[in-house]
Design a protein around this motif. Structure first.
Motif, PDB file in Angstrom:
ATOM      1  N   UNK A  80      -2.366 -14.742   3.597  1.00  9.18           N
ATOM      2  CA  UNK A  80      -3.474 -13.982   4.179  1.00  9.18           C
ATOM      3  C   UNK A  80      -4.221 -13.270   3.057  1.00  9.18           C
ATOM      4  N   UNK A  81      -5.177 -13.967   2.500  1.00  8.02           N
ATOM      5  CA  UNK A  81      -5.895 -13.479   1.327  1.00  8.02           C
ATOM      6  C   UNK A  81      -6.661 -12.190   1.607  1.00  8.02           C
ATOM      7  N   UNK A  82      -7.291 -12.096   2.745  1.00 13.34           N
ATOM      8  CA  UNK A  82      -8.058 -10.886   3.076  1.00 13.34           C
ATOM      9  C   UNK A  82      -7.135  -9.673   3.193  1.00 13.34           C
ATOM     10  N   UNK A  83      -5.980  -9.867   3.794  1.00 13.35           N
ATOM     11  CA  UNK A  83      -5.009  -8.765   3.920  1.00 13.35           C
ATOM     12  C   UNK A  83      -4.504  -8.340   2.548  1.00 13.35           C
ATOM     13  N   UNK A  84      -4.246  -9.302   1.688  1.00 15.04           N
ATOM     14  CA  UNK A  84      -3.800  -8.992   0.331  1.00 15.04           C
ATOM     15  C   UNK A  84      -4.862  -8.185  -0.405  1.00 15.04           C
ATOM     16  N   UNK A  85      -6.120  -8.554  -0.238  1.00 16.97           N
ATOM     17  CA  UNK A  85      -7.212  -7.825  -0.896  1.00 16.97           C
ATOM     18  C   UNK A  85      -7.258  -6.379  -0.410  1.00 16.97           C
ATOM     19  N   UNK A  86      -7.072  -6.168   0.889  1.00 13.87           N
ATOM     20  CA  UNK A  86      -7.071  -4.800   1.434  1.00 13.87           C
ATOM     21  C   UNK A  86      -5.890  -3.997   0.896  1.00 13.87           C
ATOM     22  N   UNK A  87      -4.724  -4.624   0.844  1.00 14.42           N
ATOM     23  CA  UNK A  87      -3.540  -3.921   0.310  1.00 14.42           C
ATOM     24  C   UNK A  87      -3.727  -3.576  -1.165  1.00 14.42           C
ATOM     25  N   UNK A  88      -4.336  -4.483  -1.902  1.00 13.04           N
ATOM     26  CA  UNK A  88      -4.592  -4.226  -3.312  1.00 13.04           C
ATOM     27  C   UNK A  88      -5.597  -3.088  -3.467  1.00 13.04           C
ATOM     28  N   UNK A  89      -6.613  -3.055  -2.614  1.00 13.58           N
ATOM     29  CA  UNK A  89      -7.575  -1.945  -2.630  1.00 13.58           C
ATOM     30  C   UNK A  89      -6.864  -0.608  -2.439  1.00 13.58           C
ATOM     31  N   UNK A  90      -5.963  -0.557  -1.448  1.00 11.32           N
ATOM     32  CA  UNK A  90      -5.234   0.688  -1.182  1.00 11.32           C
ATOM     33  C   UNK A  90      -4.357   1.083  -2.366  1.00 11.32           C
ATOM     34  N   UNK A  91      -3.677   0.116  -2.949  1.00 14.49           N
ATOM     35  CA  UNK A  91      -2.812   0.418  -4.093  1.00 14.49           C
ATOM     36  C   UNK A  91      -3.630   0.944  -5.268  1.00 14.49           C
TER      37      UNK A  91
END
Length: 75
Positions: A51-62
């Motif tokens: 889930x690339x979009x979810x990974x991008x959101x998690x990376x944004x938060x981190x």
């Protein structure tokens, strides 16, 4: 067309993950904190495979947490 946008997102996430790993390596934090951050990055990498979009959101938060000096507890 959708494939092109997916490829662009994949490339953007890959570049950002590489930058995040470098940033975590350069932090002056206890080793336990560094390990916790590394585990978070590995989890994000695993999510990116499904889930690339979810990974991008998690990376944004981190990255936001790092910018604001919020670090996980070390073991």
């Amino acid at each position: 067309m959708e494939r092109d946008s997916q490829l662009e997102l994949y490339q953007a996430v890959a570049v950002r993950l590489k930058e995040a790993h470098a940033r975590v390596r350069s932090l002056q934090v206890p080793e336990g904190v560094r390990m916790a951050l590394s585990r978070k990055l590995l989890a994000i990498t695993a999510v990116a495979k499904h889930d690339l979009a979810r990974a991008a959101r998690r990376l944004d938060r981190l990255m936001k947490d790092l910018d604001e000096g919020r670090f996980p507890e070390g073991d």
